[in-house]
Design a protein around this motif. Structure first.
Motif, mmCIF file in Angstrom:
data_model
loop_
_atom_site.group_PDB
_atom_site.id
_atom_site.type_symbol
_atom_site.label_atom_id
_atom_site.label_comp_id
_atom_site.label_asym_id
_atom_site.label_seq_id
_atom_site.Cartn_x
_atom_site.Cartn_y
_atom_site.Cartn_z
ATOM 1 N N LYS A 289 0.859 -1.179 0.000
ATOM 2 C CA LYS A 289 0.000 0.000 0.000
ATOM 3 C C LYS A 289 0.895 1.229 0.000
ATOM 4 O O LYS A 289 1.882 1.290 0.737
ATOM 5 N N CYS A 290 0.551 2.209 -0.815
ATOM 6 C CA CYS A 290 1.396 3.383 -0.982
ATOM 7 C C CYS A 290 0.675 4.632 -0.517
ATOM 8 O O CYS A 290 -0.491 4.862 -0.879
ATOM 9 N N ASN A 291 1.345 5.434 0.278
ATOM 10 C CA ASN A 291 0.851 6.751 0.707
ATOM 11 C C ASN A 291 1.808 7.811 0.178
ATOM 12 O O ASN A 291 3.017 7.719 0.401
ATOM 13 N N ILE A 292 1.269 8.803 -0.520
ATOM 14 C CA ILE A 292 2.103 9.840 -1.124
ATOM 15 C C ILE A 292 1.707 11.193 -0.556
ATOM 16 O O ILE A 292 0.585 11.405 -0.106
ATOM 17 N N GLY A 293 2.657 12.135 -0.593
ATOM 18 C CA GLY A 293 2.418 13.485 -0.108
ATOM 19 C C GLY A 293 3.429 14.446 -0.694
ATOM 20 O O GLY A 293 4.565 14.080 -0.982
ATOM 21 N N GLY A 294 3.019 15.684 -0.920
ATOM 22 C CA GLY A 294 3.901 16.697 -1.477
ATOM 23 C C GLY A 294 3.966 16.631 -2.990
ATOM 24 O O GLY A 294 3.202 15.907 -3.656
ATOM 25 N N TYR A 295 4.914 17.374 -3.559
ATOM 26 C CA TYR A 295 5.113 17.419 -4.998
ATOM 27 C C TYR A 295 6.100 16.340 -5.392
ATOM 28 O O TYR A 295 7.265 16.365 -4.988
ATOM 29 N N LEU A 296 5.648 15.383 -6.194
ATOM 30 C CA LEU A 296 6.461 14.246 -6.583
ATOM 31 C C LEU A 296 6.714 14.265 -8.085
ATOM 32 O O LEU A 296 5.927 14.847 -8.850
ATOM 33 N N PRO A 297 7.793 13.618 -8.546
ATOM 34 C CA PRO A 297 7.997 13.487 -9.994
ATOM 35 C C PRO A 297 6.843 12.745 -10.650
ATOM 36 O O PRO A 297 6.110 11.986 -9.999
ATOM 37 N N LYS A 298 6.695 12.959 -11.930
ATOM 38 C CA LYS A 298 5.552 12.402 -12.641
ATOM 39 C C LYS A 298 5.505 10.885 -12.558
ATOM 40 O O LYS A 298 4.438 10.282 -12.436
ATOM 41 N N GLY A 299 6.658 10.239 -12.591
ATOM 42 C CA GLY A 299 6.670 8.783 -12.562
ATOM 43 C C GLY A 299 6.336 8.178 -11.217
ATOM 44 O O GLY A 299 6.062 6.976 -11.134
ATOM 45 N N LEU A 300 6.357 8.980 -10.143
ATOM 46 C CA LEU A 300 6.076 8.468 -8.794
ATOM 47 C C LEU A 300 4.848 9.117 -8.163
ATOM 48 O O LEU A 300 4.613 8.932 -6.977
ATOM 49 N N SER A 301 4.080 9.847 -8.932
ATOM 50 C CA SER A 301 2.959 10.600 -8.370
ATOM 51 C C SER A 301 1.670 9.808 -8.278
ATOM 52 O O SER A 301 0.699 10.288 -7.695
ATOM 53 N N HIS A 302 1.631 8.598 -8.833
ATOM 54 C CA HIS A 302 0.423 7.760 -8.780
ATOM 55 C C HIS A 302 0.642 6.658 -7.755
ATOM 56 O O HIS A 302 1.553 5.826 -7.893
ATOM 57 N N SER A 303 -0.183 6.647 -6.720
ATOM 58 C CA SER A 303 0.042 5.709 -5.608
ATOM 59 C C SER A 303 -0.102 4.255 -6.045
ATOM 60 O O SER A 303 0.664 3.386 -5.595
#
Length: 636
Positions: A289-303
Motif C-alpha cells: 500500500k502506498c501513501n504519497i504526499g507533497g510534490y512528486l515526480p511524474k513517474g512516482l505521483s500515482h500511488s
C-alpha cells in the motif's frame, strides 16, 4: 567698430555671470550633500548607544528586538520624524511611562503630551538572544531590565529526542517502529507508549505528524512491538521500519526504475520472505500500500502504480534468488503475511520550486505492519452486530478519554477506593462507554481482537520467519492476569456500598441502544455498563450515580454531518442536562460545528483540535459550576 566692441563685452560679462552662478550652485549643492552625509553618519553613531546611557528604567513591552534602545524623540524634532519612519519599518512597540529628554543633535526639548515611541535596532546586539515575541514582562531587581516571565509548562510531554541517524535502518541497532493515529492525538499516543507505569514502556519516543516513532529496548527483540500491538488503544497501525533514504547518500529517486533498484538493494528477500507453517518452509505472501504526499515526480505521483513498482521489485528479487528455486510470492490483498506500507514524501509548499522540481529528492520509507492490513481500531466487540452510521472509531474514543483524564481517575479510584463515574448523555452506539470500561478493567484491546478472530487468528508479525512465539505467549498470559484483576475490581463495591466504577449511557433512539446492548453483552460487561433510552433532558443520573469530584461527562452530540435530524434541538437538550445534572462536574464535548457549540452558552476551558475524514473537530472541556437555584420540573 566701437559699438560692436561694447556689445561683445556685455555678452562676455553675461556669460561669466552665468558661469559663476552655476559654479556657486554646484559648490552649494556639494557642500549640502557633504553635510547631509556627515549628519547621517553622526546620527547613525548616536543610534548605536545603549538605552542605559541616556535613561535608567524603561518599562517595555516589545515583540521583536534585542534588549537595547537609543533615544526617545518628540515629533517636533526633525530627527524625531525620521526616527518615526525607522520605527514603522522595524514594527516594534515600546512604552515609556515617564518624560525623557531628546539627546540627538543638541536638541534639549522635553517630550510631553503625545509622545513618539522609538526603538533603533543596534547592530552590536544582533548576535544576542532575542526576547520572546510575547509577554508578560517584569523587571529584574538587580539589573532593572525587564525579563520575560516564565510560563507554566505545557501539558504536552517533552519526549526523548532522537538522533536522526538512528532512523536509517542500515545503521540502527534496535528495531524501529512507527505507530499511526488520528491527527491531533499524537501526543496522547506518545504518552501511552512511553509511560513508565504502563504496559508498553517504549524507548526513543518521538512524536511526528499523524504518528509516533519508538524503538525496542534490546537488539533483535520483539517485546516492545508486541506490547504495542497488544496494548495500544490509540494507535491505528504498528509498523516496523524496513528502510528509508532520508538520511543516506544514495542520491535522489526520480523515476520508477530508481525506486525499483533502491528497493532490491536495501531488502534481503531471503530473510524477509522465508516462513514456516505446519507443512514446512514456505514463501510468505505480500501486499503493498502506498501513501504519497507533497510534490512528486511524474513517474512516482500515482500511488497505485508506485505500489506496483515495489511489488514487482520484491517478486522479481524472490524469483531470481537461488534460495527460492525460481518460485515467486503470492499477492494477497485481504490478509497478506507481509503487508508493506510505502510512504513517499516530496517537497511541499514553499520548499517546492518549479524551476528545480526535477532536482528535488523524494523521501522513501518502507514499513511492514505487525497487525496486518486491518486497522487496530477494530476491537472485535462489534463483529456480530450492525454498525451505527455515526459510530466513532474506537481508537479515537480511547484517545479522547485519555485526554479527558479518565485513566488517571480510574488509577486514583483504585488507590483510595472512592470510585470513578463516567456519563454519556448522548451515547449513540456506546463507543465511549465501551472504551471506558476496557480502560477501567485493564483489558488489552489486542486480547479482545484475538478472541474475536477465533482460534485460527494469528497476527501478521507472528507469521514471519524471525517471530518470537515465546514472547507473544508470555504477553498473552500477562494480559489475561491483568484482565482478571480488572474485571474483579470493576464489578466489586467499596466500603460505602457503591460500585468501584460506574459507566452509564443514554440515547434517544431505541435502535442505537439495542446495538449498544448487543456489543455490551459480547464484552461481558452487563453489570459494568448501564444503558438507558430516552431524552437526555429527562435523564437523571445524579440521584444514584454521580460522586462529587470523581465524575466526568463525555459525549459526542450530532453536528449535522452524518446525523442531520433535530441537530439544534439536541444541543439545546444537552444544555439543559448540563445545567440541571452536572453542577460542579467536568464535561467534555466533541464538536465539528462552532455555531452549534454556541448553543451551550458556556465558556470552554480547553480545546484540542482533531482532524479525521477531512473534518476539523474540537474536543472541548467545560467546567460547569453549581447553580444557586436548581431547575424545577417546568424550568428551562
Amino acid at each position: 567698430v566701437p559699438g560692436n566692441i561694447n556689445a561683445t563685452k556685455n555678452r562676455s560679462e553675461k556669460i561669466n555671470c552665468k558661469q559663476k552662478m552655476m559654479a556657486m550652485t554646484s559648490i552649494v549643492f556639494m557642500l549640502l550633500t557633504l553635510f547631509l552625509r556627515q549628519w547621517h553618519v553622526l546620527a547613525s553613531s548616536l543610534t548605536r548607544a545603549p538605552v542605559n546611557r541616556f535613561f535608567g528604567n524603561v518599562d517595555r513591552n516589545l515583540s521583536k528586538s534585542p534588549s537595547s534602545v537609543t533615544c526617545l524623540l518628540t515629533r517636533s524634532c526633525q530627527r524625531g520624524r525620521e526616527c518615526a519612519r525607522e520605527y514603522k519599518r522595524n514594527s516594534v512597540s515600546f512604552s515609556f511611562p515617564h518624560k525623557y529628554e531628546c539627546k540627538i543633535s543638541g536638541c534639549h526639548k522635553i517630550s510631553g503630551g503625545e509622545r513618539t515611541k522609538i526603538l533603533h535596532m543596534s547592530n552590536q546586539y544582533e548576535d544576542q538572544e532575542r526576547v520572546p515575541s510575547r509577554g508578560p514582562f517584569r523587571k529584574d531587581k538587580k539589573t532593572r531590565i525587564d525579563k520575560p516571565v516564565k510560563k507554566p509548562i505545557s501539558y504536552r510531554k517533552n519526549f526523548t529526542s532522537l538522533n536522526r541517524d538512528k532512523l536509517n535502518s542500515s545503521r540502527m541497532m534496535h528495531r524501529r517502529y512507527f505507530a499511526t493515529c488520528i491527527p491531533g492525538l499524537e501526543t496522547i499516543l506518545g504518552e501511552e507508549l512511553s509511560d513508565p507505569q504502563g504496559h508498553i514502556r517504549a524507548d526513543d519516543v518521538v512524536v511526528e505528524r499523524s504518528g509516533v516513532y519508538f524503538s525496542e529496548h534490546e537488539k533483535n527483540s520483539w517485546e516492545v512491538g508486541y506490547r504495542a500491538l497488544l496494548w495500544s488503544r490509540v494507535a491505528h497501525r504498528v509498523l516496523e521500519l524496513i528502510f528509508t533514504n532520508e538520511f543516506d547518500d544514495s542520491g535522489t529517486l526520480q523515476t520508477p526504475e530508481d525506486l525499483y533498484d533502491y528497493t532490491q538493494k536495501n531488502v534481503n528477500v531471503e530473510k524477509m520472505f522465508s516462513g514456516k507453517d505446519d507443512r514446512g518452509d514456505r514463501i510468505l505472501s505480500l501486499s503493498v500500500k502506498c501513501n504519497i504526499g507533497g510534490y512528486l515526480p511524474k513517474g512516482l505521483s500515482h500511488s497505485h502504480y508506485t505500489a506496483l513498482t515495489v511489488k514487482n521489485a520484491f517478486v522479481d528479487a524472490v524469483r531470481n534468488s537461488h534460495h527460492f528455486e525460481g518460485f515467486r510470492p503470492d499477492v494477497d490483498t485481504d490478509d497478506a503475511d507481509l503487508p508493506f506500507v510505502l510512504a513517499l514524501k516530496g517537497p511541499s509548499g514553499r520548499e517546492y520550486n518549479n524551476e528545480s522540481a526535477g532536482n528535488d529528492g523524494v523521501t522513501v520509507s518502507l514499513y511492514r505492519s505487525l497487525g496486518g492490513q486491518k486497522s487496530l481500531h477494530r476491537r472485535g466487540y462489534r463483529r456480530d452486530t450492525a454498525i451505527h452510521k455515526a459510530a466513532m472509531k474506537e481508537t479515537m474514543a480511547a484517545g479522547l478519554l485519555y485526554a479527558a483524564g479518565w485513566n488517571r481517575l480510574v488509577d486514583a479510584a483504585k488507590a483510595d477506593g472512592q470510585g470513578a463515574v463516567l456519563l454519556d448523555p448522548m451515547a449513540g452506539s456506546g463507543t465511549f462507554c465501551f472504551e471506558a470500561a476496557l480502560i477501567a478493567a485493564d483489558v488489552a484491546p489486542g486480547l479482545v481482537r484475538q478472541r474475536a478472530g477465533g482460534k485460527g487468528y494469528v497476527p501478521a508479525a507472528l507469521r514471519w520467519g524471525n517471530a518470537d512465539w515465546k514472547c507473544w505467549h508470555s504477553l498473552i498470559s500477562e494480559s489475561i492476569q491483568c484482565e482478571k484483576k480488572g474485571m474483579e475490581w470493576i464489578h466489586s463495591t467499596n466500603g460505602k456500598g457503591r460500585r468501584n466504577c460506574v459507566i452509564a449511557g443514554n440515547d434517544v433512539y431505541n435502535e442505537a441502544v439495542y446495538l449498544s446492548e448487543s456489543c455490551r453483552d459480547q464484552m461481558n460487561m452487563e453489570n459494568a455498563i448501564h444503558l438507558e433510552c430516552g431524552n437526555c433532558r429527562n435523564w437523571r443520573p445524579r440521584e444514584r450515580n454521580i460522586i462529587e469530584g470523581r465524575t466526568i461527562v463525555v459525549t459526542n452530540p450530532p453536528w449535522g454531518l452524518r446525523l442531520t435530524e433535530d441537530v439544534t434541538d439536541s444541543w439545546s437538550e444537552l444544555k439543559d442536562f448540563f445545567q440541571r445534572e452536572c453542577g460542579g462536574i467536568e464535561a467534555w464535548v466533541l464538536s465539528g460545528n462552532k455555531d452549534l457549540t454556541r448553543i451551550l452558552r458556556m465558556k470552554k476551558s480547553r480545546s484540542i483540535p482533531l482532524n479525521t475524514a477531512d473534518e476539523n473537530l474540537r474536543w472541548l472541556q467545560y467546567h460547569i459550576f453549581e447553580r444557586s437555584k436548581p431547575l424545577g420540573e417546568n424550568d428551562t
